[in-house]
Design a protein around this motif. Structure first.
Motif, PDB file in Angstrom:
ATOM      1  N   ILE A 244       0.836  -1.200   0.000  1.00  0.00           N
ATOM      2  CA  ILE A 244       0.000   0.000   0.000  1.00  0.00           C
ATOM      3  C   ILE A 244       0.869   1.248   0.000  1.00  0.00           C
ATOM      4  N   GLU A 245       1.845   1.300   0.903  1.00  0.00           N
ATOM      5  CA  GLU A 245       2.694   2.486   1.036  1.00  0.00           C
ATOM      6  C   GLU A 245       3.551   2.706  -0.208  1.00  0.00           C
ATOM      7  N   GLU A 246       4.102   1.625  -0.774  1.00  0.00           N
ATOM      8  CA  GLU A 246       4.942   1.771  -1.962  1.00  0.00           C
ATOM      9  C   GLU A 246       4.130   2.268  -3.146  1.00  0.00           C
ATOM     10  N   ALA A 247       2.948   1.682  -3.361  1.00  0.00           N
ATOM     11  CA  ALA A 247       2.099   2.116  -4.473  1.00  0.00           C
ATOM     12  C   ALA A 247       1.665   3.557  -4.287  1.00  0.00           C
ATOM     13  N   TYR A 248       1.336   3.911  -3.052  1.00  0.00           N
ATOM     14  CA  TYR A 248       0.950   5.293  -2.759  1.00  0.00           C
ATOM     15  C   TYR A 248       2.092   6.248  -3.095  1.00  0.00           C
ATOM     16  N   ALA A 249       3.304   5.939  -2.615  1.00  0.00           N
ATOM     17  CA  ALA A 249       4.449   6.832  -2.836  1.00  0.00           C
ATOM     18  C   ALA A 249       4.767   6.977  -4.317  1.00  0.00           C
ATOM     19  N   LEU A 250       4.693   5.880  -5.065  1.00  0.00           N
ATOM     20  CA  LEU A 250       5.012   5.929  -6.491  1.00  0.00           C
ATOM     21  C   LEU A 250       3.980   6.726  -7.272  1.00  0.00           C
ATOM     22  N   ALA A 251       2.760   6.775  -6.773  1.00  0.00           N
ATOM     23  CA  ALA A 251       1.693   7.488  -7.479  1.00  0.00           C
ATOM     24  C   ALA A 251       1.649   8.969  -7.149  1.00  0.00           C
ATOM     25  N   ARG A 252       2.384   9.394  -6.131  1.00  0.00           N
ATOM     26  CA  ARG A 252       2.454  10.820  -5.814  1.00  0.00           C
ATOM     27  C   ARG A 252       3.524  11.470  -6.671  1.00  0.00           C
ATOM     28  N   THR A 253       3.239  12.641  -7.223  1.00  0.00           N
ATOM     29  CA  THR A 253       4.177  13.295  -8.125  1.00  0.00           C
ATOM     30  C   THR A 253       5.115  14.258  -7.426  1.00  0.00           C
ATOM     31  N   GLU A 254       4.781  14.693  -6.218  1.00  0.00           N
ATOM     32  CA  GLU A 254       5.642  15.615  -5.500  1.00  0.00           C
ATOM     33  C   GLU A 254       6.638  14.852  -4.637  1.00  0.00           C
ATOM     34  N   SER A 255       7.614  15.542  -4.111  1.00  0.00           N
ATOM     35  CA  SER A 255       8.544  14.919  -3.183  1.00  0.00           C
ATOM     36  C   SER A 255       7.759  14.380  -1.998  1.00  0.00           C
ATOM     37  N   ALA A 256       8.102  13.184  -1.585  1.00  0.00           N
ATOM     38  CA  ALA A 256       7.288  12.493  -0.598  1.00  0.00           C
ATOM     39  C   ALA A 256       7.465  13.053   0.805  1.00  0.00           C
ATOM     40  N   ASP A 257       6.512  12.702   1.643  1.00  0.00           N
ATOM     41  CA  ASP A 257       6.429  13.165   3.020  1.00  0.00           C
ATOM     42  C   ASP A 257       7.082  12.120   3.920  1.00  0.00           C
ATOM     43  N   GLU A 258       8.260  12.426   4.459  1.00  0.00           N
ATOM     44  CA  GLU A 258       9.030  11.418   5.181  1.00  0.00           C
ATOM     45  C   GLU A 258       8.424  11.022   6.527  1.00  0.00           C
ATOM     46  N   THR A 259       7.521  11.815   7.074  1.00  0.00           N
ATOM     47  CA  THR A 259       6.914  11.480   8.364  1.00  0.00           C
ATOM     48  C   THR A 259       5.438  11.109   8.226  1.00  0.00           C
ATOM     49  N   LEU A 260       5.007  10.805   7.010  1.00  0.00           N
ATOM     50  CA  LEU A 260       3.601  10.515   6.740  1.00  0.00           C
ATOM     51  C   LEU A 260       3.064   9.397   7.624  1.00  0.00           C
ATOM     52  N   MET A 261       3.754   8.261   7.643  1.00  0.00           N
ATOM     53  CA  MET A 261       3.233   7.116   8.379  1.00  0.00           C
ATOM     54  C   MET A 261       3.359   7.301   9.890  1.00  0.00           C
ATOM     55  N   GLU A 262       4.290   8.127  10.325  1.00  0.00           N
ATOM     56  CA  GLU A 262       4.368   8.427  11.751  1.00  0.00           C
ATOM     57  C   GLU A 262       3.135   9.226  12.186  1.00  0.00           C
ATOM     58  N   ARG A 263       2.738  10.186  11.366  1.00  0.00           N
ATOM     59  CA  ARG A 263       1.530  10.955  11.687  1.00  0.00           C
ATOM     60  C   ARG A 263       0.286  10.077  11.567  1.00  0.00           C
ATOM     61  N   ALA A 264       0.310   9.134  10.622  1.00  0.00           N
ATOM     62  CA  ALA A 264      -0.819   8.215  10.493  1.00  0.00           C
ATOM     63  C   ALA A 264      -0.984   7.395  11.771  1.00  0.00           C
ATOM     64  N   LEU A 265       0.132   6.989  12.359  1.00  0.00           N
ATOM     65  CA  LEU A 265       0.076   6.266  13.631  1.00  0.00           C
ATOM     66  C   LEU A 265      -0.555   7.141  14.711  1.00  0.00           C
ATOM     67  N   LEU A 266      -0.159   8.404  14.756  1.00  0.00           N
ATOM     68  CA  LEU A 266      -0.722   9.319  15.739  1.00  0.00           C
ATOM     69  C   LEU A 266      -2.224   9.479  15.529  1.00  0.00           C
ATOM     70  N   VAL A 267      -2.646   9.653  14.290  1.00  0.00           N
ATOM     71  CA  VAL A 267      -4.075   9.811  13.997  1.00  0.00           C
ATOM     72  C   VAL A 267      -4.862   8.591  14.471  1.00  0.00           C
ATOM     73  N   SER A 268      -4.317   7.395  14.241  1.00  0.00           N
ATOM     74  CA  SER A 268      -5.033   6.179  14.637  1.00  0.00           C
ATOM     75  C   SER A 268      -5.163   6.089  16.147  1.00  0.00           C
ATOM     76  N   GLU A 269      -4.152   6.541  16.878  1.00  0.00           N
ATOM     77  CA  GLU A 269      -4.234   6.517  18.344  1.00  0.00           C
ATOM     78  C   GLU A 269      -5.186   7.587  18.864  1.00  0.00           C
ATOM     79  N   LEU A 270      -5.168   8.752  18.240  1.00  0.00           N
ATOM     80  CA  LEU A 270      -6.042   9.831  18.689  1.00  0.00           C
ATOM     81  C   LEU A 270      -7.521   9.517  18.463  1.00  0.00           C
ATOM     82  N   ALA A 271      -7.806   8.532  17.599  1.00  0.00           N
ATOM     83  CA  ALA A 271      -9.203   8.138  17.396  1.00  0.00           C
ATOM     84  C   ALA A 271      -9.837   7.697  18.705  1.00  0.00           C
TER      85      ALA A 271
END
Length: 393
Positions: A244-271
Motif C-alpha cells: 500500500i505504502e509503496e504504491a501510494y508513494a510511487l503514485a504521488r508526483t511531489e517529493s514524498a512526506d518522510e513522516t507521513l506514516m508516523e503521523r498516520a500512527l498518531l491519527v489512529s491513536e487519537l481516534a
C-alpha cells in the motif's frame, strides 16, 4: 425524522421525475445522522436515496453535493481512477434539508482481509488514495469545504488532546506520547492535500481487484494526508502495508512526506481520544467507559514502543517546502470509472442488466461525522473484539 423504506422510495420518485420504483433493496441503513435505502426501478436499474436526520447532517450533505459536482469532472477527465456518487435529483424534507438520489455505484465494500502482500488490491488501494491526494486543492476549496495548513491542523489536534486530558480518563503515558509528537516540529512539515477524511472499508467499493468507487465524502477537506492512511496502518493486515505504502508513494508526483506514516500512527491513536470525547459530549456513559478501557489497553500496548517520530524515515522520502504547487496527476492513471452519460435520465434506454457478484452496485450508508470527530474504523485492530459494541457509534 426516521422514515420507512417506502417513504424514502416516494421521496425518490419526487426527486427524479419518471422514476418508476418497483422494490426496495439493500442497502437499508440508518445511522445517527443519515438514512439510506436502495431502490430498484422498472428497468432493472439500482438507485440509492439518502436523507439526513439532523440539521448538521443536512449541512454536511450539501457540502458533499457541492464537492461531488467537482469530483465527477475529475473522474470523467481521468484524474480519478474510481467513480463517485452522481446526484440525479433532490427532494425537500418537511423538517428541512434535502434527500439525495443517485444511481447505485458498482462494487462491494472492501474487506480488509483481502489486502495482501505484493501487487493486487493492496497496491490498487494505495494508488486510489494517492489519486485523491493528487487533486488540486481548489477542488475542495471551491466546494466550500475546510482548508487547513499544517500548523492549524496540529493546533486542532493539540486542543483535542487537551480536552481529552481534562476528562481525567487518559493515561499520563499516552498524553505525554501524544503531546511530544504534536510538539515535534519535524513531523508537521507536510504539504496539505485534498483528504477524504473518513476512509473506512464501507466507504471503499472494489471489484475485479481494483477500487471502483469511494463514498462518504461529507468530511472531505484539505489537510494532512496521513488521515487517509491511519485506518490502514491500524487495521489492515501487516503484510499488506508495504504494498500500500509503496504504491501510494510511487503514485504521488511531489517529493514524498518522510513522516507521513508516523503521523498516520498518531491519527489512529487519537481516534480513541475522539471516541472518549464523543461519549462525554453526548452523555453516553457506556461509550465513556468503553473508551477509557481502550485507552488503558493502548497505553499498555505502547509501553515499550518507540516515540512517534523516533523511527528513521523510509529511504528516498524527503519533503521540499519551497515547492508551491502540491497538485499533480499520477503518470499513468487507471481508466476512469464513470456512468453512462444517459444515466441521469431514468427514461433513457439502458439495456445492461444488474451485474452479479463483485460487480453488483452497492452503496453502504455514509454515517457522517462532525468535522472534529472522524471515527470510522480508525481504532487499532487490537480492539477488533469490540466490533459489535462499536456499531452503536
Amino acid at each position: 425524522m426516521v422514515r420507512s423504506a417506502l417513504a424514502l422510495a416516494a421521496l425518490a420518485t419526487t426527486a427524479v421525475p419518471g422514476l418508476d420504483v418497483v422494490a426496495t433493496r439493500p442497502p437499508q441503513a440508518t445511522s445517527s445522522e443519515y438514512q439510506t435505502t436502495g431502490l430498484l426501478d422498472a428497468g432493472g436499474r439500482s438507485w440509492v436515496v439518502r436523507a439526513p436526520l439532523t440539521t448538521a447532517a443536512g449541512a454536511a450533505l450539501e457540502g458533499e453535493v457541492a464537492l461531488l459536482s467537482q469530483l465527477v469532472r475529475e473522474v470523467d477527465e481521468g484524474r480519478l481512477p474510481f467513480d463517485v456518487a452522481r446526484p440525479v435529483g433532490f427532494a425537500e424534507l418537511p423538517e428541512g434539508g434535502r434527500a439525495m438520489v443517485h444511481r447505485a455505484l458498482v462494487g462491494r465494500p472492501l474487506e480488509l482481509e483481502e489486502l495482501t502482500a505484493g501487487p493486487g488490491l493492496s497496491a490498487a488501494l494505495g494508488r486510489a488514495i494517492a489519486a485523491f491526494h493528487e487533486l488540486d486543492a481548489a477542488v475542495i476549496a471551491d466546494a466550500g469545504l475546510p482548508v487547513y495548513d499544517p500548523d492549524a491542523y496540529r493546533k486542532r489536534r493539540l486542543a483535542e488532546v487537551d480536552e481529552a486530558a481534562r476528562t481525567g480518563r487518559v493515561p499520563a503515558a499516552l498524553l505525554n506520547r501524544w503531546e511530544h509528537a504534536l510538539e515535534d516540529v519535524k513531523l508537521w512539515r507536510f504539504r496539505p492535500t485534498p483528504v477524504h477524511g473518513d476512509l473506512a472499508p464501507e466507504h471503499v467499493l472494489v471489484t475485479d481487484g481494483r477500487v471502483s468507487a469511494m463514498l462518504g465524502l461529507t468530511d472531505a477537506h484539505v489537510g494532512d494526508p496521513a488521515e487517509d492512511l491511519a485506518w490502514l496502518q491500524a487495521s489492515a493486515p501487516e503484510e499488506s502495508l508495504d504494498a500500500i505504502e509503496e504504491a501510494y508513494a510511487l503514485a504521488r508526483t511531489e517529493s514524498a512526506d518522510e513522516t507521513l506514516m508516523e503521523r498516520a500512527l498518531l491519527v489512529s491513536e487519537l481516534a480513541l481520544a475522539r471516541w472518549l470525547l464523543h461519549g462525554v459530549r453526548t452523555g453516553e456513559a457506556t461509550v465513556v467507559e468503553d473508551a477509557t478501557e481502550m485507552l488503558h489497553q493502548l497505553a499498555d500496548e505502547v509501553t515499550d514502543a518507540p516515540e512517534i517520530g523516533a523511527r528513521e524515515p523510509a529511504p528516498g522520502w524527503a519533503y521540499e517546502p519551497d515547492e508551491t504547487d502540491a497538485a499533480g496527476q499520477i503518470d499513468e492513471p487507471d481508466e476512469a470509472v464513470g456512468d453512462d452519460p444517459e444515466a441521469d435520465d431514468p427514461d433513457a434506454e439502458q439495456p445492461d442488466t444488474e451485474p452479479d457478484g463483485d460487480d453488483a452496485p452497492v452503496e453502504p450508508d455514509s454515517a457522517g461525522a462532525t468535522e472534529d470527530l472522524h471515527l470510522g474504523t480508525k481504532l487499532p485492530d487490537f480492539l477488533a473484539e469490540r466490533e459489535d459494541d462499536s456499531e452503536t457509534r
